[in-house]
Write a protein that holds these residues in place. Structure first.
Motif, mmCIF file in Angstrom:
data_model
loop_
_atom_site.group_PDB
_atom_site.id
_atom_site.type_symbol
_atom_site.label_atom_id
_atom_site.label_comp_id
_atom_site.label_asym_id
_atom_site.label_seq_id
_atom_site.Cartn_x
_atom_site.Cartn_y
_atom_site.Cartn_z
ATOM 1 N N ILE A 137 0.837 -1.206 0.000
ATOM 2 C CA ILE A 137 0.000 0.000 0.000
ATOM 3 C C ILE A 137 0.869 1.252 0.000
ATOM 4 O O ILE A 137 0.548 2.260 -0.628
ATOM 5 C CB ILE A 137 -0.943 -0.020 1.215
ATOM 6 C CG1 ILE A 137 -1.928 -1.189 1.100
ATOM 7 C CG2 ILE A 137 -1.699 1.300 1.358
ATOM 8 C CD1 ILE A 137 -2.752 -1.432 2.351
ATOM 9 N N THR A 341 -6.085 2.650 5.823
ATOM 10 C CA THR A 341 -6.740 2.032 4.668
ATOM 11 C C THR A 341 -8.037 1.351 5.066
ATOM 12 O O THR A 341 -8.992 1.301 4.288
ATOM 13 C CB THR A 341 -5.794 1.013 4.010
ATOM 14 O OG1 THR A 341 -4.530 1.624 3.764
ATOM 15 C CG2 THR A 341 -6.359 0.499 2.701
ATOM 16 N N PHE A 347 -9.770 3.869 -1.799
ATOM 17 C CA PHE A 347 -8.391 4.185 -1.453
ATOM 18 C C PHE A 347 -7.945 5.501 -2.085
ATOM 19 O O PHE A 347 -8.167 5.764 -3.272
ATOM 20 C CB PHE A 347 -7.444 3.078 -1.914
ATOM 21 C CG PHE A 347 -5.996 3.395 -1.628
ATOM 22 C CD1 PHE A 347 -5.490 3.287 -0.341
ATOM 23 C CD2 PHE A 347 -5.154 3.842 -2.642
ATOM 24 C CE1 PHE A 347 -4.180 3.603 -0.070
ATOM 25 C CE2 PHE A 347 -3.837 4.157 -2.380
ATOM 26 C CZ PHE A 347 -3.344 4.041 -1.094
ATOM 27 N N TRP A 543 -8.436 -3.668 -0.770
ATOM 28 C CA TRP A 543 -7.482 -3.267 0.253
ATOM 29 C C TRP A 543 -8.168 -2.882 1.556
ATOM 30 O O TRP A 543 -7.637 -3.111 2.638
ATOM 31 C CB TRP A 543 -6.630 -2.101 -0.245
ATOM 32 C CG TRP A 543 -5.621 -2.513 -1.270
ATOM 33 C CD1 TRP A 543 -5.493 -3.739 -1.849
ATOM 34 C CD2 TRP A 543 -4.592 -1.694 -1.830
ATOM 35 N NE1 TRP A 543 -4.456 -3.733 -2.737
ATOM 36 C CE2 TRP A 543 -3.883 -2.492 -2.755
ATOM 37 C CE3 TRP A 543 -4.205 -0.361 -1.666
ATOM 38 C CZ2 TRP A 543 -2.808 -2.006 -3.496
ATOM 39 C CZ3 TRP A 543 -3.134 0.120 -2.398
ATOM 40 C CH2 TRP A 543 -2.441 -0.687 -3.300
ATOM 41 N N GLY A 544 -9.361 -2.319 1.468
ATOM 42 C CA GLY A 544 -10.063 -1.887 2.673
ATOM 43 C C GLY A 544 -10.428 -3.065 3.563
ATOM 44 O O GLY A 544 -10.157 -3.060 4.778
#
Length: 574
Positions: A137, A341, A347, A543-544
């Motif tokens: 990230i 995140t 994002f 990603w969250g």
């Protein structure tokens, strides 16, 4: 009184009890030996079988040597070379940083020794795939660092790309340095100060003493740690997979995974690669044991006093920057990034442009599959660690105390998993249970079997380390008093070594909780553990959710450290 039972004379009763004890111990020995043989040799034998087949596990095929011939192909040779140099470079950097940390913290007047040791311990238990995710990230082409230095500051020459071999080395170093610190810390603290005091009395400067006296005395410990870090690096799966696969940098563990998961699949070549990787790690373990045995010949007497800490003086700021800077990069920054995140709807690298939400955390509690992965993880870690510790205890007792016929073979088979990477073991089990008439594949039981097999040497070594320190005269005194061997073991040996049993359970619980490589080829939709769920979310570029689940998993890990540390004080040593 007529008809009353005549009491058996004490010597006869003792002989009968001894006979029963010996029979029970013999039965336990046979059961232990058989269990270890099944756990270790079944997947290895199946892997060898698979390496000579042209088909997938459970499918009809033909015998072939082509899988081994393909090991000499350009692609595999390049992968072997990449694996070796990444392992060597990572180990070298880890040794330098980890040893330097230990020397600064324990050989100088550094003020925050306890705090730093605790933080490094937390970094040690920080799962590798979570560290890798956080730095992806940060350092991916579309990540936070490039957004700041490129888009905001216009410094395009500072742009980074974590998807590279150097990216694998960087994240591996952050993850493995705590291991080096913890392995070198003990020898540094326990080192006899006589030699250093003599050098100081002769007028040598502190830096010269460390270079000419301290480091040579630590040579065997450092060499042993170097080899162990090399092994941990080349058998690592999560970091090379998350960082290397997008960057087309393959190591042997990831090559094996790709051959099993993506078209064109080639389970036979994957099995041959797995055996090749096991041969490399096995050779490295043999070298490490030779170094350890040689190190025992070094004459370091008992403590004659503690050496005066080296004053940092005007270098105090540098020592603090070095120590806390590493903790920031290895532990605090990844956690901050994952927290950030996890609360984003979409994002964005700029926190002022972010749309914040708690829906990712709400999803975790609303998702049946995610909650099931938590339950599976607690079941595997809690129950599996019990089986692992019991089996490790029995192995240590028979190989170190009783030593029946064949105990050396039991010891040999027990340590074999040291040289088998987790993903290789998983592939072996995949081959084994495709043929065995046991309904284990796709169940939580096969994951427990994989974890217990992989980490059995950890339990045996932890328990055995204290067991060899118990003087035999304690048991012999119990035998003279009429106790049989089994009773003496339960009443004398077991209470004495209970701290090491607690430590072994603590170690296995944490290892099972964060393990991914052994399960990546064995899980099903109903047997996912937390590490696999995080992996799946990240593969889907979510990603969250991956970050939110990572935060919750990390909090559980750190909470477990506190709880187990309080319930089992011996676990604090780890």
């Amino acid at each position: 009184m007529q008809g009353a039972a005549v009491p058996m004379p004490a010597p006869a009763a003792a002989r009968a009890g001894k006979g029963l004890s010996e029979r029970v111990l013999n039965a336990l020995y046979i059961l232990t030996f058989a269990t270890v043989l099944l756990l270790v040799l079944v997947p290895l034998s199946a892997l060898i079988y698979g390496s000579f087949r042209t088909s997938a596990p459970g499918s009809p095929g033909e015998w072939t040597l082509q899988n081994y011939a393909n090991l000499a192909s350009g692609g595999v040779v390049t992968t072997v070379w990449t694996t070796l140099w990444i392992g060597l470079v990572s180990a070298a950097i880890c040794i330098v940083i980890g040893t330097a940390l230990a020397l600064v913290i324990h050989r100088t007047d550094f003020r925050h020794k306890s705090l730093m040791t605790a933080l490094i311990g937390l970094a040690f238990y920080f799962p590798s795939f979570i560290v890798a995710m956080a730095w992806i990230i940060l350092g991916a082409p579309g990540g936070i660092i490039n957004a700041i230095v490129g888009d905001l500051l216009g410094l395009d020459f500072l742009r980074t790309d974590i998807y590279s071999a150097l990216g694998i080395v960087y994240v591996t170093v952050l993850h493995q340095v705590p291991f080096v610190y913890l392995t070198v810390r003990g020898p540094i603290i326990g080192m006899d100060a006589t030699y250093e005091e003599a050098a100081l009395a002769a007028g040598a400067r502190p830096a010269t003493v460390i270079r000419r006296v301290t480091l040579p005395l630590l040579a065997y410990s450092i060499a042993s740690s170097f080899i162990l870090v090399f092994i941990l690096t080349i058998e690592q799966f999560a970091i090379p997979a998350l960082i290397g696969i997008p960057g087309q940098v393959n190591m042997l563990a990831t090559q094996l995974y790709l051959l099993c998961r993506f078209s064109p699949v080639d389970y036979g070549l994957a099995a041959a690669i797995g055996l090749a990787l096991s041969a490399i790690t096995g050779a490295a373990i043999w070298a490490q044991r030779r170094v350890t045995r040689a190190g025992r010949l070094t004459t370091i007497t008992g403590k004659a006093g503690r050496v005066k800490p080296i004053p940092l003086g005007r270098w105090k700021w540098a020592a603090n920057l070095f120590c806390f800077g590493f903790i920031f990069l290895a532990l605090l920054l990844p956690m901050l990034i994952l927290l950030y995140t996890s609360v984003l709807r979409w994002f964005t690298a700029n926190p002022f442009n972010g749309m914040y939400t708690l829906r990712n955390y709400a999803f975790i509690w609303e998702s049946g599959s995610t909650l099931r992965s938590f339950w599976n993880t607690l079941l595997v870690s809690g129950v599996g660690a019990v089986f692992g510790v019991l089996l490790g205890l029995m192995c240590a007792y028979f190989t170190l105390r009783v030593r029946p016929k064949g105990h050396r073979w039991l010891d040999f088979v027990t340590v074999l998993p040291f040289g088998v990477p987790g993903i290789v073991l998983g592939l072996g089990l995949l081959w084994a249970y495709a043929f065995l008439p046991l309904p284990l594949y796709g169940t939580i039981a096969v994951i427990i079997i994989a974890f217990v097999t992989r980490f059995l040497p950890y339990a045996t070594e932890t328990v055995g380390g204290q067991m060899v320190q118990v003087d035999r005269s304690l048991e012999e005194a119990a035998w003279v008093s009429g106790a049989n061997r089994l009773r003496a073991a339960l009443r004398i040996m077991l209470p004495i070594i209970s701290p090491s049993i607690q430590s072994a359970y603590f170690l296995l619980f944490m290892a099972f909780f964060r393990e991914i490589s052994s399960a990546i080829l064995l899980y099903s939709a109903n047997t996912q553990v937390i590490s696999i769920s995080i992996w799946a979310f990240f593969e889907q570029a979510n990603w969250g959710l991956a970050s939110a689940l990572s935060v919750v998993a990390t909090l559980i890990i750190f909470g477990s450290l506190v709880v187990i540390g309080r319930l089992a004080p011996a676990g604090r040593r780890f």
